[in-house]
Design a protein around this motif. Structure first.
Motif, mmCIF file in Angstrom:
data_model
loop_
_atom_site.group_PDB
_atom_site.id
_atom_site.type_symbol
_atom_site.label_atom_id
_atom_site.label_comp_id
_atom_site.label_asym_id
_atom_site.label_seq_id
_atom_site.Cartn_x
_atom_site.Cartn_y
_atom_site.Cartn_z
ATOM 1 N N THR A 171 -15.561 -4.089 4.819
ATOM 2 C CA THR A 171 -15.286 -4.408 3.412
ATOM 3 C C THR A 171 -14.461 -3.308 2.751
ATOM 4 O O THR A 171 -13.500 -3.580 2.023
ATOM 5 N N LEU A 172 -14.824 -2.062 2.995
ATOM 6 C CA LEU A 172 -14.105 -0.926 2.417
ATOM 7 C C LEU A 172 -12.641 -0.900 2.868
ATOM 8 O O LEU A 172 -11.732 -0.726 2.062
ATOM 9 N N ILE A 173 -12.432 -1.108 4.161
ATOM 10 C CA ILE A 173 -11.074 -1.063 4.701
ATOM 11 C C ILE A 173 -10.239 -2.216 4.157
ATOM 12 O O ILE A 173 -9.088 -2.042 3.745
ATOM 13 N N THR A 174 -10.829 -3.408 4.129
ATOM 14 C CA THR A 174 -10.111 -4.579 3.631
ATOM 15 C C THR A 174 -9.715 -4.399 2.179
ATOM 16 O O THR A 174 -8.573 -4.681 1.787
ATOM 17 N N ASP A 175 -10.655 -3.928 1.375
ATOM 18 C CA ASP A 175 -10.384 -3.745 -0.054
ATOM 19 C C ASP A 175 -9.265 -2.731 -0.272
ATOM 20 O O ASP A 175 -8.376 -2.932 -1.102
ATOM 21 N N PHE A 176 -9.283 -1.636 0.497
ATOM 22 C CA PHE A 176 -8.260 -0.605 0.325
ATOM 23 C C PHE A 176 -6.885 -1.120 0.744
ATOM 24 O O PHE A 176 -5.873 -0.848 0.073
ATOM 25 N N ILE A 177 -6.810 -1.868 1.854
ATOM 26 C CA ILE A 177 -5.520 -2.377 2.330
ATOM 27 C C ILE A 177 -4.918 -3.337 1.312
ATOM 28 O O ILE A 177 -3.727 -3.250 0.980
ATOM 29 N N ILE A 178 -5.734 -4.255 0.801
ATOM 30 C CA ILE A 178 -5.221 -5.204 -0.190
ATOM 31 C C ILE A 178 -4.801 -4.483 -1.460
ATOM 32 O O ILE A 178 -3.763 -4.778 -2.052
ATOM 33 N N MET A 179 -5.597 -3.499 -1.879
ATOM 34 C CA MET A 179 -5.250 -2.740 -3.086
ATOM 35 C C MET A 179 -3.952 -1.968 -2.886
ATOM 36 O O MET A 179 -3.104 -1.926 -3.778
ATOM 37 N N ALA A 180 -3.778 -1.380 -1.704
ATOM 38 C CA ALA A 180 -2.557 -0.628 -1.429
ATOM 39 C C ALA A 180 -1.340 -1.546 -1.430
ATOM 40 O O ALA A 180 -0.265 -1.165 -1.901
ATOM 41 N N CYS A 181 -1.520 -2.751 -0.935
ATOM 42 C CA CYS A 181 -0.406 -3.700 -0.902
ATOM 43 C C CYS A 181 -0.136 -4.284 -2.282
ATOM 44 O O CYS A 181 1.023 -4.444 -2.685
ATOM 45 N N ALA A 182 -1.192 -4.599 -3.004
ATOM 46 C CA ALA A 182 -1.039 -5.246 -4.311
ATOM 47 C C ALA A 182 -0.737 -4.254 -5.419
ATOM 48 O O ALA A 182 -0.213 -4.638 -6.467
ATOM 49 N N GLY A 183 -1.076 -2.976 -5.203
ATOM 50 C CA GLY A 183 -0.868 -1.983 -6.242
ATOM 51 C C GLY A 183 -1.890 -2.053 -7.356
ATOM 52 O O GLY A 183 -1.750 -1.409 -8.385
ATOM 53 N N SER A 184 -2.941 -2.836 -7.159
ATOM 54 C CA SER A 184 -3.959 -3.029 -8.197
ATOM 55 C C SER A 184 -5.284 -3.363 -7.536
ATOM 56 O O SER A 184 -5.327 -4.014 -6.479
ATOM 57 N N SER A 185 -6.371 -2.937 -8.168
ATOM 58 C CA SER A 185 -7.696 -3.235 -7.618
ATOM 59 C C SER A 185 -8.155 -4.656 -7.941
ATOM 60 O O SER A 185 -9.069 -5.167 -7.304
ATOM 61 N N TYR A 186 -7.516 -5.301 -8.919
ATOM 62 C CA TYR A 186 -7.973 -6.630 -9.320
ATOM 63 C C TYR A 186 -7.798 -7.670 -8.212
ATOM 64 O O TYR A 186 -8.762 -8.358 -7.847
ATOM 65 N N PRO A 187 -6.592 -7.819 -7.627
ATOM 66 C CA PRO A 187 -6.481 -8.752 -6.502
ATOM 67 C C PRO A 187 -7.360 -8.347 -5.329
ATOM 68 O O PRO A 187 -7.891 -9.208 -4.617
ATOM 69 N N SER A 211 -20.774 -6.071 -4.569
ATOM 70 C CA SER A 211 -20.040 -5.661 -5.779
ATOM 71 C C SER A 211 -19.898 -4.141 -5.832
ATOM 72 O O SER A 211 -18.854 -3.620 -6.224
ATOM 73 N N ARG A 212 -20.936 -3.415 -5.420
ATOM 74 C CA ARG A 212 -20.863 -1.950 -5.384
ATOM 75 C C ARG A 212 -19.810 -1.474 -4.385
ATOM 76 O O ARG A 212 -19.015 -0.577 -4.673
ATOM 77 N N THR A 213 -19.774 -2.100 -3.227
ATOM 78 C CA THR A 213 -18.830 -1.708 -2.183
ATOM 79 C C THR A 213 -17.392 -1.940 -2.630
ATOM 80 O O THR A 213 -16.495 -1.153 -2.310
ATOM 81 N N LEU A 214 -17.170 -3.016 -3.374
ATOM 82 C CA LEU A 214 -15.826 -3.272 -3.905
ATOM 83 C C LEU A 214 -15.357 -2.121 -4.776
ATOM 84 O O LEU A 214 -14.212 -1.649 -4.662
ATOM 85 N N GLU A 215 -16.221 -1.640 -5.637
ATOM 86 C CA GLU A 215 -15.829 -0.561 -6.556
ATOM 87 C C GLU A 215 -15.785 0.804 -5.873
ATOM 88 O O GLU A 215 -15.079 1.704 -6.335
ATOM 89 N N ASP A 216 -16.542 0.967 -4.779
ATOM 90 C CA ASP A 216 -16.518 2.248 -4.067
ATOM 91 C C ASP A 216 -15.128 2.581 -3.545
ATOM 92 O O ASP A 216 -14.801 3.751 -3.322
ATOM 93 N N VAL A 217 -14.313 1.555 -3.346
ATOM 94 C CA VAL A 217 -12.919 1.779 -2.960
ATOM 95 C C VAL A 217 -11.983 1.367 -4.091
ATOM 96 O O VAL A 217 -11.142 2.135 -4.543
ATOM 97 N N GLY A 218 -12.134 0.144 -4.576
ATOM 98 C CA GLY A 218 -11.181 -0.432 -5.516
ATOM 99 C C GLY A 218 -11.023 0.338 -6.805
ATOM 100 O O GLY A 218 -9.912 0.465 -7.322
ATOM 101 N N THR A 219 -12.123 0.879 -7.337
ATOM 102 C CA THR A 219 -12.047 1.675 -8.562
ATOM 103 C C THR A 219 -11.802 3.144 -8.251
ATOM 104 O O THR A 219 -10.951 3.787 -8.863
ATOM 105 N N MET A 220 -12.530 3.664 -7.271
ATOM 106 C CA MET A 220 -12.506 5.099 -7.034
ATOM 107 C C MET A 220 -11.223 5.587 -6.369
ATOM 108 O O MET A 220 -10.754 6.692 -6.655
ATOM 109 N N MET A 221 -10.637 4.788 -5.478
ATOM 110 C CA MET A 221 -9.462 5.253 -4.751
ATOM 111 C C MET A 221 -8.149 4.693 -5.305
ATOM 112 O O MET A 221 -7.081 4.978 -4.768
ATOM 113 N N ALA A 222 -8.226 3.920 -6.380
ATOM 114 C CA ALA A 222 -7.006 3.398 -6.995
ATOM 115 C C ALA A 222 -6.031 4.508 -7.409
ATOM 116 O O ALA A 222 -4.810 4.330 -7.292
ATOM 117 N N PRO A 223 -6.518 5.683 -7.894
ATOM 118 C CA PRO A 223 -5.563 6.747 -8.254
ATOM 119 C C PRO A 223 -4.768 7.296 -7.078
ATOM 120 O O PRO A 223 -3.773 8.006 -7.291
#
Length: 484
Positions: free
Chosen positions: A361-377, A401-413
């Motif tokens: 889940t962590l890896i998937t969320d980070f890859i999509i965020m890196a590609c999309a440039g946003s944590s929302y997608p 939901s916690r796992t999503l934010e552990d990457v999507g919110t925290m590593m977005a910067p």
């Protein structure tokens, strides 16, 4: 036209095409992610057509998905109202004013971290906090001769802490919406990973601060001028903290967030009119269009002060809502046509325990965020991909939901071409990478995923469901998929 199940190749193509389209379009040519999500949805729709799905079928699925997103969208509109009205009343400016006045130069980094934590918790916006208190703290650091990259790290670490845990934050509302849990359960669940990483950050900032020889003896002229301008516009009183108090009390008593924020906003407008002497019409105008200093002050306002105050309003949330619509449009199509289930079956089938499932889940969320440039997608897509796997392993939706934010919110910067990374670079004037960047000095951004794996391995904070709830969640998911 007869519907058929998609092949593995069709399913993988529909998902990888989105990754390629966004990676090339956004990172390569700077095309807006909203249009790239629409193009990805078109590609997926064409493949779905091959599988026998008509546009009416896909349109119905999109409508159902948007209905599911409506509660979070309502909250986001309301967050815009809160920011504007809290500035109108003087509540947010007062925090900026006394944050500058009470800062301890000897512990610049730690104070910056704590102040940004508090501000982002009560406002629910990491960008708003970085653009207000963060900018002010960077000015203080410059005047004191303190290294700016560590100050920027303290700002980023502080604002994302509050952005993650505040019930007013759009990401904090979006993640539980995607996973299917209550926002307050979601916030409580995040404590298991957020608190340890934040404590480590606080220790790092404390140690770094004690090693720096402060060259200044007081606040810089920029900070003094900012305080003087705020003094000229607003009157200060503990009364201005009442809107914050309303939100905090209602959050602790688990009241519905939208009525809570609307009530606090109305109180803020009343305070702005009754105590500050402002015009009620301007207060309501600010709630829609955003606050501007010329609404309440006829004198000249310095550009730096205007940049601190001119923000908020319902219209400021339009961009986020559009991203959600576009992301959910694509998510609905690949869910309706069965692409997600078919493509992820090999991955999900190998995630036999909670560690491998959370790691995937962590890896998937980070890859999509890196590609999309946003944590929302990333939140939307990752939740769609793994929701059933979590339920089948008897993990409560709050773990997802916690796992999503552990990457999507925290590593977005950490994504320089992403919305968050670009915002922090532009606002704070410091890069991300290298020893002179803020990334390496922001431990909680990259330690949160580590703690997510640790708690999974140890087994703490891994909320389980009763057999009855597990059955209910599976039936609810089956019903949602059937409705699509």
């Amino acid at each position: 036209m007869t519907k058929r199940a998609p092949t593995f190749g069709e399913s993988v193509f529909s998902i990888l095409s989105m990754v390629v389209i966004i990676a090339v379009g956004y990172a390569g040519f700077g095309v807006r992610v909203e249009m790239l999500m629409i193009i990805s949805a078109i590609v997926a729709a064409l493949v779905a057509r091959r599988c026998g799905y008509r546009w009416a079928d896909l349109e119905n699925g999109i409508c159902q998905k948007i209905v599911q997103a409506t509660p979070a969208i309502l909250i986001m509109w309301t967050i815009g109202i809160v920011i504007a009205t809290f500035i109108f009343s003087g509540s947010i400016p007062m925090i900026i004013y006394y944050g500058l006045k009470l800062i301890n130069p000897q512990y610049m980094y730690l104070c910056t971290f704590i102040v940004c934590c508090v501000l982002s918790v009560v406002t629910g916006t990491s960008w708003g906090s970085a653009g207000t208190m963060g900018v002010a703290m960077m000015g203080v650091a410059a005047g004191l001769g303190v290294p700016l990259h560590i100050t920027a790290a303290a700002v980023v670490s502080g604002v994302i802490f509050g952005d993650k845990l505040s019930p007013l934050s759009e990401t904090t509302n979006l993640a539980p919406l995607c996973a299917g849990c209550n926002i307050y359960d979601h916030i409580a669940s995040m404590m298991w990973t957020t608190i340890p990483s934040s404590i480590i950050s606080a220790v790092v900032f404390f140690i770094c601060g004690t090693q720096i020889e402060v060259t200044g003896t007081g606040l810089p002229q920029e900070a003094i001028d900012t305080m003087a301008s705020l003094d000229e516009i607003y009157h200060w009183n503990l009364l201005l903290l009442l809107p914050f108090l309303v939100i905090l009390v209602c959050a602790f008593t688990k009241q519905p967030p939208v009525p809570t924020m609307i009530g606090a906003s109305l109180l803020a407008i009343i305070i702005g009119c009754a105590y500050q002497g402002f015009d009620v019409v301007q207060g309501f105008a600010a709630s829609v269009n955003g606050f501007t200093t010329n609404m309440i002050f006829d004198g000249e306002v310095a550009p730096d002060v205007a940049s601190l105050l001119n923000r908020g309003g319902m219209k400021s949330m339009v961009g986020i809502v559009i991203v959600i619509y576009c992301g959910y449009g694509y998510a609905a199509i690949i869910s309706k046509a069965g692409f997600l289930k078919t493509a992820l079956e090999p991955v999900v089938s190998r995630a036999k325990n909670r560690v491998t499932l959370i790691g995937a889940t962590l890896i998937t969320d980070f890859i999509i965020m890196a590609c999309a440039g946003s944590s929302y997608p990333a939140h939307i897509m990752t939740a769609e991909m793994y929701k059933r796997a979590y339920i089948e392993q008897n993990l409560d939706p709050r773990v997802l939901s916690r796992t999503l934010e552990d990457v999507g919110t925290m590593m977005a910067p950490w994504i320089p071409w992403g919305t968050s990374g670009a915002f922090y670079i532009g606002t704070l004037g410091v890069g991300i990478f290298g020893m002179e960047g803020f990334g390496i000095w922001s431990p909680n951004t990259y330690l949160n995923p580590v703690f997510a794996l640790i708690v999974a391995a140890v087994g703490i904070g891994m909320y389980k469901m009763t057999p009855e709830k597990q059955k209910e969640e599976l039936e609810k998911l089956d019903a949602q998929e059937k409705a699509l």
